[in-house]
Design an enzyme around this catalytic site. Structure first.
Site, PDB file in Angstrom:
ATOM      1  N   GLU A 162       2.339   5.251  21.959  1.00 57.59           N
ATOM      2  CA  GLU A 162       3.068   6.531  21.842  1.00 57.59           C
ATOM      3  C   GLU A 162       3.871   6.661  20.551  1.00 57.59           C
ATOM      4  OE1 GLU A 162       5.290   6.694  25.497  1.00 57.59           O
ATOM      5  OE2 GLU A 162       3.495   6.523  26.730  1.00 57.59           O
ATOM      6  N   ASN A 203      -2.519   3.445  21.887  1.00 58.96           N
ATOM      7  CA  ASN A 203      -2.511   4.108  23.199  1.00 58.96           C
ATOM      8  C   ASN A 203      -1.526   5.271  23.183  1.00 58.96           C
ATOM      9  OD1 ASN A 203      -3.303   4.025  26.052  1.00 58.96           O
ATOM     10  ND2 ASN A 203      -1.198   3.357  26.490  1.00 58.96           N
ATOM     11  N   HIS A 239      -2.315  11.401  31.739  1.00 60.00           N
ATOM     12  CA  HIS A 239      -1.408  11.792  32.833  1.00 60.00           C
ATOM     13  C   HIS A 239      -1.463  13.318  32.932  1.00 60.00           C
ATOM     14  CE1 HIS A 239       0.261   7.788  33.265  1.00 60.00           C
ATOM     15  NE2 HIS A 239       0.442   7.722  31.963  1.00 60.00           N
ATOM     16  N   GLU A 269      -4.576   5.399  31.621  1.00 61.77           N
ATOM     17  CA  GLU A 269      -3.479   5.580  32.583  1.00 61.77           C
ATOM     18  C   GLU A 269      -3.683   6.817  33.452  1.00 61.77           C
ATOM     19  OE1 GLU A 269       0.405   5.363  30.761  1.00 61.77           O
ATOM     20  OE2 GLU A 269      -0.215   3.819  29.339  1.00 61.77           O
ATOM     21  N   ASP A 271      -3.758   9.633  35.938  1.00 65.22           N
ATOM     22  CA  ASP A 271      -3.348  10.112  37.258  1.00 65.22           C
ATOM     23  C   ASP A 271      -3.266  11.624  37.208  1.00 65.22           C
ATOM     24  OD1 ASP A 271      -0.854  10.363  35.945  1.00 65.22           O
ATOM     25  OD2 ASP A 271      -0.014   8.606  36.937  1.00 65.22           O
TER      26      ASP A 271
END
Ligand code: G3I
Length: 363
Positions: A162, A203, A239, A269, A271
């Protein structure tokens, strides 16, 4: 070539596509035939989940479901700087070692998350006063100690997490402020020295599509690759909200252009949070998005892994961080597979999606 699934596997797996009441595999069939991890293996991809250490220690059903369904794990928190390096001269590898042991015992791969981030830093680092040289030395020592400790056990690292803002500028982190933009190059080189075999990833979230941030991440990686920096892959966190689904064409186009830089891609990641109340309709929409994203990954030879940020709604960061939203994962709170679980199986069983040639390296 992306592998084809043997016919006997399709027949057996299709037989259990209908949801079971308990989520347990029907008796009488070998467990391995039924799992997502083996269906994924047959397609030449890893399917995985982030792991929270507390339930790993305390909840047998958590361990069983994790080991049965997933071929790759990553620690949700225990290898972050604050957890693994809590004092200037003390590292704590106990949780990470336990997770690496769990992965080895169950034949799983392990991703490392994460070495260079602006969050989850220890107080000694946040409040300490260090010169630029000392900061560089601290970060180099941290990276090389942690990567070195897991050399050969963790095959893939989120080296930088990030570092780019929504508007495309570099994030004003403790690292950028103290070390300047060159830190982005140095950290990959330091990690590579500590484990030349490990795949090193950048990432990020919100860089999945084709917008300002994704463009900036693309340009950053292009520049790093052009300078010979050992960065091997991009993690697309994913996300998402069910009510604001991603643009699938843009995700596919972004993966394609990243692959053209010679990079691997992993969904790291995923979701899909739902605004409460959670309804059957919303779960069906969620399932469709999970399926479509996996199909995009399967269709892209560069896409090596499909990781979710947890697997059961019993343990998820979402309700704490987004009050009023939840049900983001593929098993419910009682470990019953949700429609999204069956949608992933469907994607894995769909012949035709993703039978393209790919590099053989499967680290
Ligand atoms: O362990 C303590 C516990 O002892 C204490 O009682 C409790 C009180 O709040 O806090 C617990 O620690 C929390 C930890 O999660 C475990 O639940 C931390 O405060 C909290 O900050 C931490 O949040 C994590 C967050 O990253 C920050 O590190 C989330 O679990 C984790 O899911 C989240 O993961 C990030 C990825 O690393 C990067 N991408 C985004 C993703 C979601 O934010």
């Amino acid at each position: 070539m992306r592998k084809k699934i043997p016919l006997f596997m399709i027949l057996l797996a299709t037989a259990i596509l209908a949801p079971s009441a308990t989520g347990a595999p029907p008796a009488g069939l070998p467990k391995s035939i039924l799992s997502l991890r083996d269906l994924a293996k047959a397609r030449g991809i890893k399917i995985g989940a982030a792991v929270a250490m507390e339930p790993l220690f305390s909840d047998a059903l958590y361990r069983e479901t994790l080991a049965r369904e997933f071929g790759m794990i990553t620690p949700e928190n225990c290898l972050k700087f604050r957890s693994v390096h809590p004092r200037r001269y003390r590292y704590d590898f106990r949780a990470g070692d336990a997770l690496a042991g769990f992965a080895a015992d169950n034949g799983m791969k392990m991703r490392g998350h994460t070495l260079v981030w602006h969050e989850s830093l220890p107080p000694w680092l946040i409040w300490g006063i260090f010169s630029r040289e000392e900061m560089a030395e601290i970060l180099k020592e941290h990276i090389q100690t942690v990567v070195g400790h897991y050399r050969g056990r963790i095959t893939c690292w989120d080296v930088v997490n990030e570092a780019v803002e929504k508007d495309g500028r570099l994030r004003e982190t403790i690292w950028l402020q103290n070390l300047g933009p060159g830190y982005l190059e140095d950290v990959f080189r330091w990690a590579h020295e500590a484990d030349p075999e490990a795949k090193l990833y950048y990432n990020d979230y919100g860089a999945e599509g084709m917008d300002q941030k994704a463009d900036a991440v693309y340009r950053l990686l292009k520049e790093l690759r052009a300078r010979g920096v050992p960065v091997h892959g991009v993690g697309l966190q994913m996300h998402f909200e069910v009510e604001k689904p991603p643009n699938l064409e843009h995700v596919a186009a972004n993966i394609k252009r990243l692959a053209e830089l010679g990079l691997e891609v992993q969904v790291t990641e995923l979701d899909l949070r739902i605004q409460e109340p959670v309804t059957e309709e919303k779960l069906a929409v969620q399932a469709g998005i999970y399926r479509d994203l996996l199909k995009i990954c399967l269709a892209a030879p560069a896409c090596r892994a499909f990781m979710m940020w947890g697997f059961t709604d019993r343990y998820s960061w979402i309700p704490d961080f987004f009050p009023g939203r939840g049900a983001a994962l593929i098993f419910d709170r009682d470990y019953r597979p949700k429609p999204a679980y069956y949608a992933l199986r469907e994607a894995l069983l769909t012949e035709g999606a993703g039978n393209r040639s790919r590099k053989s390296d499967r680290r």
